[in-house]
Design a protein around this motif. Structure first.
Motif, PDB file in Angstrom:
ATOM      1  N   UNK A   1      62.800  -9.102 -57.688  1.00 37.03           N
ATOM      2  CA  UNK A   1      62.280 -10.351 -58.231  1.00 37.03           C
ATOM      3  C   UNK A   1      60.989 -10.077 -58.984  1.00 37.03           C
ATOM      4  N   UNK A   2      60.886 -10.639 -60.191  1.00 36.77           N
ATOM      5  CA  UNK A   2      59.672 -10.538 -61.018  1.00 36.77           C
ATOM      6  C   UNK A   2      59.232  -9.090 -61.200  1.00 36.77           C
ATOM      7  N   UNK A   3      60.208  -8.214 -61.454  1.00 37.80           N
ATOM      8  CA  UNK A   3      59.901  -6.816 -61.708  1.00 37.80           C
ATOM      9  C   UNK A   3      59.496  -6.019 -60.488  1.00 37.80           C
ATOM     10  N   UNK A   4      59.737  -6.542 -59.291  1.00 41.98           N
ATOM     11  CA  UNK A   4      59.328  -5.877 -58.055  1.00 41.98           C
ATOM     12  C   UNK A   4      60.543  -5.679 -57.140  1.00 41.98           C
ATOM     13  N   UNK A   5      60.623  -4.497 -56.539  1.00 42.22           N
ATOM     14  CA  UNK A   5      61.664  -4.219 -55.549  1.00 42.22           C
ATOM     15  C   UNK A   5      61.263  -4.909 -54.243  1.00 42.22           C
ATOM     16  N   UNK A   6      62.028  -5.927 -53.869  1.00 41.07           N
ATOM     17  CA  UNK A   6      61.713  -6.666 -52.652  1.00 41.07           C
ATOM     18  C   UNK A   6      62.305  -5.991 -51.417  1.00 41.07           C
ATOM     19  N   UNK A   7      63.538  -5.527 -51.519  1.00 44.29           N
ATOM     20  CA  UNK A   7      64.183  -4.790 -50.440  1.00 44.29           C
ATOM     21  C   UNK A   7      65.107  -3.749 -51.046  1.00 44.29           C
ATOM     22  N   UNK A   8      65.164  -2.588 -50.411  1.00 44.53           N
ATOM     23  CA  UNK A   8      66.056  -1.520 -50.878  1.00 44.53           C
ATOM     24  C   UNK A   8      66.633  -0.790 -49.677  1.00 44.53           C
ATOM     25  N   UNK A   9      67.957  -0.720 -49.628  1.00 44.82           N
ATOM     26  CA  UNK A   9      68.664   0.045 -48.602  1.00 44.82           C
ATOM     27  C   UNK A   9      69.320   1.242 -49.266  1.00 44.82           C
ATOM     28  N   UNK A  10      68.801   2.459 -49.083  1.00 42.70           N
ATOM     29  CA  UNK A  10      69.457   3.638 -49.673  1.00 42.70           C
ATOM     30  C   UNK A  10      70.809   3.896 -49.001  1.00 42.70           C
ATOM     31  N   UNK A  11      71.802   4.284 -49.793  1.00 39.37           N
ATOM     32  CA  UNK A  11      73.116   4.687 -49.284  1.00 39.37           C
ATOM     33  C   UNK A  11      73.438   6.053 -49.882  1.00 39.37           C
ATOM     34  N   UNK A  12      72.826   7.106 -49.339  1.00 39.00           N
ATOM     35  CA  UNK A  12      72.887   8.408 -49.986  1.00 39.00           C
ATOM     36  C   UNK A  12      74.210   9.153 -49.825  1.00 39.00           C
ATOM     37  N   UNK A  13      75.055   8.762 -48.870  1.00 37.86           N
ATOM     38  CA  UNK A  13      76.327   9.466 -48.663  1.00 37.86           C
ATOM     39  C   UNK A  13      77.369   8.837 -49.585  1.00 37.86           C
ATOM     40  N   UNK A  14      77.684   9.544 -50.653  1.00 36.33           N
ATOM     41  CA  UNK A  14      78.629   9.101 -51.680  1.00 36.33           C
ATOM     42  C   UNK A  14      78.159   7.841 -52.401  1.00 36.33           C
ATOM     43  N   UNK A  15      76.907   7.448 -52.184  1.00 36.81           N
ATOM     44  CA  UNK A  15      76.404   6.232 -52.788  1.00 36.81           C
ATOM     45  C   UNK A  15      76.940   4.967 -52.160  1.00 36.81           C
ATOM     46  N   UNK A  16      77.615   5.106 -50.991  1.00 34.05           N
ATOM     47  CA  UNK A  16      78.249   3.936 -50.379  1.00 34.05           C
ATOM     48  C   UNK A  16      77.946   3.779 -48.892  1.00 34.05           C
ATOM     49  N   UNK A  17      77.520   4.852 -48.195  1.00 27.61           N
ATOM     50  CA  UNK A  17      77.222   4.729 -46.770  1.00 27.61           C
ATOM     51  C   UNK A  17      75.956   5.511 -46.442  1.00 27.61           C
ATOM     52  N   UNK A  18      75.510   5.330 -45.178  1.00 32.69           N
ATOM     53  CA  UNK A  18      74.260   5.938 -44.729  1.00 32.69           C
ATOM     54  C   UNK A  18      74.433   6.476 -43.316  1.00 32.69           C
TER      55      UNK A  18
END
Length: 590
Positions: free
Chosen positions: A506-523
């Motif tokens: 929102x408004x150019x700011x990352x409010x929440x981010x959940x990385x999913x580094x395994x194949x880009x789909x799981x963690x």
């Protein structure tokens, strides 16, 4: 899965080799006969050696487990599961569900497949072998599932079927979407013909199916189906000879509707099983997994023993794996639940492959994720997105646009509504007052130049910002919905640059981010950490104005083309009925 020799199984069954463990003093729920009676269970290695009076199986080193006053049931089986949609790796998903008694799942691992190919599937199956949860793998009928075909990392067809149907881990053909059968798709028909030749069952996917469709699928050999939207549809499938899986997922709630086939219509329950399909971890930790479905069925009027059969033997039989799982009988895997009673069905202790793995709602050993290969760490190849690159090109001051309209209760159902929207500098603009937002799909594999397409969507209710996910069946390209083009560009670029995940901007700011580094789909996050992350993401989406039951639960399924009426893929807006990309500037309401 490791297999003891036939001689070892016979020796264990005859008691020549003494039991490693005996569960004593419980009431055994025999799902084969529907009886409940006092019986002990002798376990040798990872298999059941005997039940009943097992005194002859006890040796000086046999461990005795006291189950006095409790009930013994088989481990529960999830009959159709995209475990990747939990956003947990195999190891962590097993940790989340085994504590509630789920010891086996049937899955195509199709999301790993489209990203990482057969190497990714092999890696996931090896990971399951090291966990307390078994995966019975079905080779997906083809990939991609989409019509027309979207861009994926790995396509799966008859040549791959010829290889994988010979795998010991392959137990059938997974998720056979009705339209491909009705279209007489040559590649799909060849895969099904191979399955018939190899005596492998075919698993179906036929939502909202007409009687002629059901008849055609039954004639093609489709053995079971998990996609019934009404009890009447479910009953038609049963009458056509299919088995029925009743789905109760985080976003598709069909237990109370489809169990009516048994409680109201009088269908025999022995050809009915359960599945969850797609689950949010937060929901699992709050409510349980397959054990919850057992309780729901009992509350709806199903007899407790029948409900337990639905979650165990019924599912095993329809998938032809009942020689391995589904009952507490000799030679089967020693997946044993100790529960308080059949009526309330609270799982107290869980044995998987003969070992105590969970007690009191907690697993006993901390899960250890394996090292990941390059196959499960592919780079994203999305072309950088700019705010000016987001939008539908149009002339004039306004345009009549076909806007994809979300069903507010079932995320898979999407119709179309015509709207007149403003055009500024040659681009159709969002109208938050009317909930007409941008929706984009960015191709992640670099096969289509990593391009981004834009359409318009109604139903998310965002007043500002954007939400995006790289976990998005059936192709796992990056899907994004937003009210602001700059925030959409930031969301998509952030996921691409960080190897995938889910994000709120929102408004150019990352409010929440959940990385999913395994194949880009799981963690490899622990289930409790994932549940907390899910809650934070949903709270951040609500703060933007979303009032859907689950912002991300609805977002991730926008690319699925197998259910009426519309989907949005990296090709554009797809009409389910014509199976083609439509011109959204020439709208016709769906």
């Amino acid at each position: 899965m490791n297999q003891p020799s036939l001689r070892q199984l016979i020796d264990a069954g005859e008691g020549i080799v003494k039991a490693d463990r005996i569960i004593r003093g419980g009431q055994l729920v025999n799902v084969c006969t529907g009886e409940i009676y006092p019986a002990d269970v002798a376990i040798t290695g990872d298999r059941i050696a005997a039940t009943g009076d097992v005194a002859a199986y006890e040796g000086p080193d046999t461990e005795i487990v006291d189950a006095t006053g409790k009930y013994l049931t088989p481990g529960l089986i999830d009959g159709h599961l995209h475990l990747e949609c939990s956003k947990l790796s195999v190891t962590m998903f097993a940790d989340a569900v085994v504590r509630y008694g789920t010891t086996s799942v049937i899955s195509g691992l199709d999301q790993f497949l489209v990203v990482a190919g057969l190497d990714g599937v092999r890696e996931a199956l090896r990971e399951a072998d090291a966990s307390p949860m078994k995966i019975f793998w079905g080779a997906p009928f083809k990939t991609p599932y989409t019509l027309p075909e979207t861009t994926v990392g790995f396509s799966f067809g008859p040549e791959e079927h010829a290889e994988t149907q010979e795998w010991a881990e392959c137990f059938g053909v997974w998720e056979t979407v009705a339209e491909f059968v009705l279209n007489r798709d040559e590649k799909v028909l060849r895969a099904l013909e191979l399955a018939h030749r190899n005596r492998l069952p075919i698993f179906g996917c036929a939502p909202m199916a007409a009687p002629t469709t059901i008849n055609a699928l039954a004639a093609a050999g489709v053995r079971l189906d998990h996609e019934s939207y009404t009890a009447e549809e479910a009953l038609m499938k049963l009458r056509a000879g299919m088995s029925l899986l009743i789905r109760e997922s985080s976003v598709a709630h069909f237990m109370n509707e489809n169990v009516r086939t048994v409680t109201e219509f009088g269908a025999q329950s022995r050809r009915v099983g359960f599945c969850t399909d797609d689950m949010h971890v937060a929901d699992i930790l709050r409510e349980g997994h397959l054990d919850k479905l057992v309780r729901m069925a009992i509350k709806a009027g199903v007899r407790p023993v029948e409900a337990i059969q639905m979650a165990t033997l019924n599912c095993a039989e329809m998938y032809r794996i009942d020689h391995l799982v589904g009952s507490l009988t000799p030679g089967r895997y020693a997946d044993v639940l100790i529960v308080d009673s059949p009526e309330s069905f609270q799982v107290e202790r869980v044995f998987a492959r003969g070992e105590l793995v969970a007690e009191g709602g907690r697993t006993l050993n901390a899960p250890q994720a394996p090292e990941r290969s390059a196959a499960l760490s592919p780079a994203f190849q999305v072309a950088p997105v700019t705010a000016d690159g987001v939008g539908v090109r149009a002339e004039g001051d306004s345009a009549d646009v076909l806007v994809v309209e979300m069903d507010r209760t079932v995320p898979f159902v999407r119709k179309g509504v015509p709207m007149t929207l403003p055009v500024v500098d040659g681009t159709v603009r969002a109208d938050t007052d009317r909930d007409a937002l941008y929706v984009t799909v960015s191709e992640r594999y670099g096969k289509n130049d990593g391009a981004t397409v834009t359409a318009m969507i109604n139903g998310f209710g965002l007043r500002s910002g954007a939400i995006a996910s790289s976990a998005a069946p059936d192709d796992n390209n990056i899907i994004c919905v937003g009210a602001d083009r700059t925030d959409i560009a930031l969301a998509v670029n952030h996921l691409s640059e960080h190897g995938g995940g889910q994000v709120v901007v929102e408004n150019g700011e990352i409010k929440e981010f959940l990385p999913l580094p395994v194949a880009g789909i799981v963690s490899d996050l622990a289930p409790e950490e994932m549940a907390a992350a899910e809650d934070r993401l949903e709270a951040a989406a609500r703060a933007l104005g979303c009032e859907l039951p689950s912002a991300f639960g609805f977002l991730i399924f926008l690319e699925i083309t197998a259910i009426p009426e519309y989907a949005i893929t990296d090709l554009g807006v797809v009409n389910y009925h014509t199976q083609d990309v439509v011109d959204i500037l020439a709208p016709a309401a769906g």
